[in-house]
Design a protein around this motif. Structure first.
Motif, PDB file in Angstrom:
ATOM      1  N   VAL A  19       0.846  -1.180   0.000  1.00 23.66           N
ATOM      2  CA  VAL A  19       0.000   0.000   0.000  1.00 23.66           C
ATOM      3  C   VAL A  19       0.887   1.238   0.000  1.00 23.66           C
ATOM      4  O   VAL A  19       1.799   1.355   0.816  1.00 23.66           O
ATOM      5  CB  VAL A  19      -0.919   0.019   1.236  1.00 23.66           C
ATOM      6  N   GLU A  20       0.621   2.165  -0.922  1.00 22.23           N
ATOM      7  CA  GLU A  20       1.413   3.391  -0.986  1.00 22.23           C
ATOM      8  C   GLU A  20       0.476   4.560  -1.216  1.00 22.23           C
ATOM      9  O   GLU A  20      -0.359   4.528  -2.114  1.00 22.23           O
ATOM     10  CB  GLU A  20       2.446   3.309  -2.108  1.00 22.23           C
ATOM     11  N   ALA A  21       0.580   5.599  -0.396  1.00 24.68           N
ATOM     12  CA  ALA A  21      -0.300   6.761  -0.508  1.00 24.68           C
ATOM     13  C   ALA A  21       0.439   8.004  -0.075  1.00 24.68           C
ATOM     14  O   ALA A  21       1.429   7.932   0.652  1.00 24.68           O
ATOM     15  CB  ALA A  21      -1.548   6.571   0.336  1.00 24.68           C
ATOM     16  N   GLN A  22      -0.034   9.144  -0.505  1.00 21.33           N
ATOM     17  CA  GLN A  22       0.575  10.421  -0.164  1.00 21.33           C
ATOM     18  C   GLN A  22      -0.475  11.334   0.435  1.00 21.33           C
ATOM     19  O   GLN A  22      -1.479  11.637  -0.216  1.00 21.33           O
ATOM     20  CB  GLN A  22       1.180  11.093  -1.404  1.00 21.33           C
ATOM     21  N   PHE A  29       2.925   7.259   3.024  1.00 19.76           N
ATOM     22  CA  PHE A  29       2.634   6.002   3.697  1.00 19.76           C
ATOM     23  C   PHE A  29       3.040   4.860   2.774  1.00 19.76           C
ATOM     24  O   PHE A  29       2.480   4.720   1.693  1.00 19.76           O
ATOM     25  CB  PHE A  29       1.141   5.880   4.016  1.00 19.76           C
ATOM     26  N   THR A  30       3.977   4.083   3.195  1.00 20.66           N
ATOM     27  CA  THR A  30       4.422   2.957   2.402  1.00 20.66           C
ATOM     28  C   THR A  30       4.643   1.772   3.317  1.00 20.66           C
ATOM     29  O   THR A  30       5.199   1.911   4.398  1.00 20.66           O
ATOM     30  CB  THR A  30       5.727   3.278   1.651  1.00 20.66           C
ATOM     31  N   GLY A  31       4.210   0.611   2.885  1.00 19.29           N
ATOM     32  CA  GLY A  31       4.450  -0.576   3.690  1.00 19.29           C
ATOM     33  C   GLY A  31       3.799  -1.785   3.076  1.00 19.29           C
ATOM     34  O   GLY A  31       3.027  -1.681   2.120  1.00 19.29           O
ATOM     35  N   SER A  32       4.128  -2.928   3.598  1.00 18.55           N
ATOM     36  CA  SER A  32       3.565  -4.174   3.125  1.00 18.55           C
ATOM     37  C   SER A  32       2.367  -4.534   3.990  1.00 18.55           C
ATOM     38  O   SER A  32       2.499  -4.713   5.194  1.00 18.55           O
ATOM     39  CB  SER A  32       4.619  -5.283   3.193  1.00 18.55           C
ATOM     40  N   SER A  49       2.147   3.881  10.016  1.00 18.88           N
ATOM     41  CA  SER A  49       2.851   4.887   9.246  1.00 18.88           C
ATOM     42  C   SER A  49       3.060   6.126  10.085  1.00 18.88           C
ATOM     43  O   SER A  49       2.343   6.363  11.057  1.00 18.88           O
ATOM     44  CB  SER A  49       2.041   5.246   8.009  1.00 18.88           C
ATOM     45  N   GLY A  50       4.044   6.925   9.697  1.00 15.03           N
ATOM     46  CA  GLY A  50       4.313   8.171  10.398  1.00 15.03           C
ATOM     47  C   GLY A  50       5.122   7.971  11.660  1.00 15.03           C
ATOM     48  O   GLY A  50       5.595   6.872  11.967  1.00 15.03           O
ATOM     49  N   GLY A  59       1.675  11.724  12.684  1.00  9.10           N
ATOM     50  CA  GLY A  59       1.269  10.396  13.129  1.00  9.10           C
ATOM     51  C   GLY A  59       1.706  10.117  14.561  1.00  9.10           C
ATOM     52  O   GLY A  59       1.893  11.055  15.351  1.00  9.10           O
ATOM     53  N   PRO A  60       1.876   8.843  14.885  1.00  6.88           N
ATOM     54  CA  PRO A  60       1.760   7.693  13.980  1.00  6.88           C
ATOM     55  C   PRO A  60       0.303   7.280  13.751  1.00  6.88           C
ATOM     56  O   PRO A  60      -0.567   7.568  14.555  1.00  6.88           O
ATOM     57  CB  PRO A  60       2.521   6.591  14.736  1.00  6.88           C
ATOM     58  N   TRP A  61       0.086   6.610  12.620  1.00  5.34           N
ATOM     59  CA  TRP A  61      -1.229   6.105  12.274  1.00  5.34           C
ATOM     60  C   TRP A  61      -1.203   4.575  12.208  1.00  5.34           C
ATOM     61  O   TRP A  61      -0.223   3.986  11.743  1.00  5.34           O
ATOM     62  CB  TRP A  61      -1.675   6.633  10.903  1.00  5.34           C
ATOM     63  N   PHE A  62      -2.265   3.980  12.684  1.00  3.53           N
ATOM     64  CA  PHE A  62      -2.430   2.535  12.572  1.00  3.53           C
ATOM     65  C   PHE A  62      -3.698   2.287  11.760  1.00  3.53           C
ATOM     66  O   PHE A  62      -4.813   2.599  12.200  1.00  3.53           O
ATOM     67  CB  PHE A  62      -2.527   1.889  13.951  1.00  3.53           C
ATOM     68  N   ILE A  63      -3.525   1.766  10.574  1.00  2.00           N
ATOM     69  CA  ILE A  63      -4.618   1.588   9.638  1.00  2.00           C
ATOM     70  C   ILE A  63      -5.002   0.116   9.601  1.00  2.00           C
ATOM     71  O   ILE A  63      -4.177  -0.746   9.288  1.00  2.00           O
ATOM     72  CB  ILE A  63      -4.213   2.070   8.231  1.00  2.00           C
ATOM     73  N   ASN A  64      -6.248  -0.171   9.962  1.00  2.00           N
ATOM     74  CA  ASN A  64      -6.743  -1.541   9.961  1.00  2.00           C
ATOM     75  C   ASN A  64      -7.636  -1.776   8.754  1.00  2.00           C
ATOM     76  O   ASN A  64      -8.462  -0.934   8.407  1.00  2.00           O
ATOM     77  CB  ASN A  64      -7.534  -1.824  11.242  1.00  2.00           C
TER      78      ASN A  64
END
Length: 225
Positions: A19-22, A29-32, A49-50, A59-64
């Motif tokens: 997932v990659e977003a700006q 935000f980049t990560g697997s 992220s963050g 951040g930090p943000w935790f996206i579920n």
């Protein structure tokens, strides 16, 4: 309002996704995003992220994320305490419905006599509980047999009550009254209207007026009216 995900039997395999977003003027935000099966047909993934700083924009943000196979898992919309008013925690509702996953949803009042009342469209089991607000976007579930379709849209509300001699426009359902409002209260809302004694309330059963209360408030709502 709560989106409860009730699971059905089945199996599901998954593979990692990136997932990659700006964010505007913010960090990337980049990560697997790796999904793990939590119940047949339902997979969960989380990405962080963050970083922590004095600026909350970092951040930090935790996206579920939940990935759902609608042929093996069932989506269900329910309301706190199974009434039109009242508050209940997400964990309590999930436990009560034995849900594999649950998420809070919609806009609702958090204080006052009508806390928990939906501010916007709410339709449960084919019964309209609350009218749309400002044509905001809504999500709906259409179930047919073992299949569930998810739909999105912007809806408007229009309603009337009528007698043999007159018609009146309805401004809303199961919510607090504003000046000159005509509101309909249904059995799905609560035992009573919870209103203050500043208006006229007409009790209807099986499409017949049985009682009229003036300056009383909080009339009992018939189960069949």
């Amino acid at each position: 309002m709560l989106l409860v995900l009730l699971f059905a039997l089945g199996a599901c395999l998954s593979s990692p996704q990136t997932v990659e977003a700006q964010a505007p003027d913010g960090p990337r935000f980049t990560g697997s995003l790796k999904f793990q099966e939590v119940s047949p047909g339902i997979e969960h993934g989380q990405i962080s992220s963050g970083f922590a700083s004095k600026d909350e924009l970092t951040g930090p943000w935790f996206i579920n994320v939940l990935r759902i196979d609608l042929s093996r898992a069932t989506l269900k919309l329910v309301h706190a305490l199974d009434e039109g008013v009242g508050l209940e925690t997400v964990s309590s509702m999930a436990t009560r419905y034995r849900a594999a996953a649950a998420i809070n949803g919609g806009y609702f009042r958090t204080t006052g006599t009508y806390r928990g009342e939906s501010i916007g469209l709410l339709l449960l089991e084919g019964k309209l509980i609350s009218e749309p607000n400002n044509e905001r976007a809504g999500v709906g579930l259409i179930s047919s047999g073992n299949n569930t379709e998810v739909v999105f849209g912007h809806l408007k509300f229009s309603g009337q009550v009528s007698t043999a001699r007159t018609k009146h426009n309805v401004q809303g359902l199961n919510r607090p009254l504003s000046p000159d409002d005509l509101i309909i209260f249904t059995p799905e809302f609560h035992r009573t209207t919870l209103t203050n004694p500043n208006g006229i309330e007409v009790v209807v059963r099986r499409n017949r007026v049985i009682t009229v209360f003036d300056l009383k408030g909080s009339s009992q709502i018939p189960s069949d009216g």
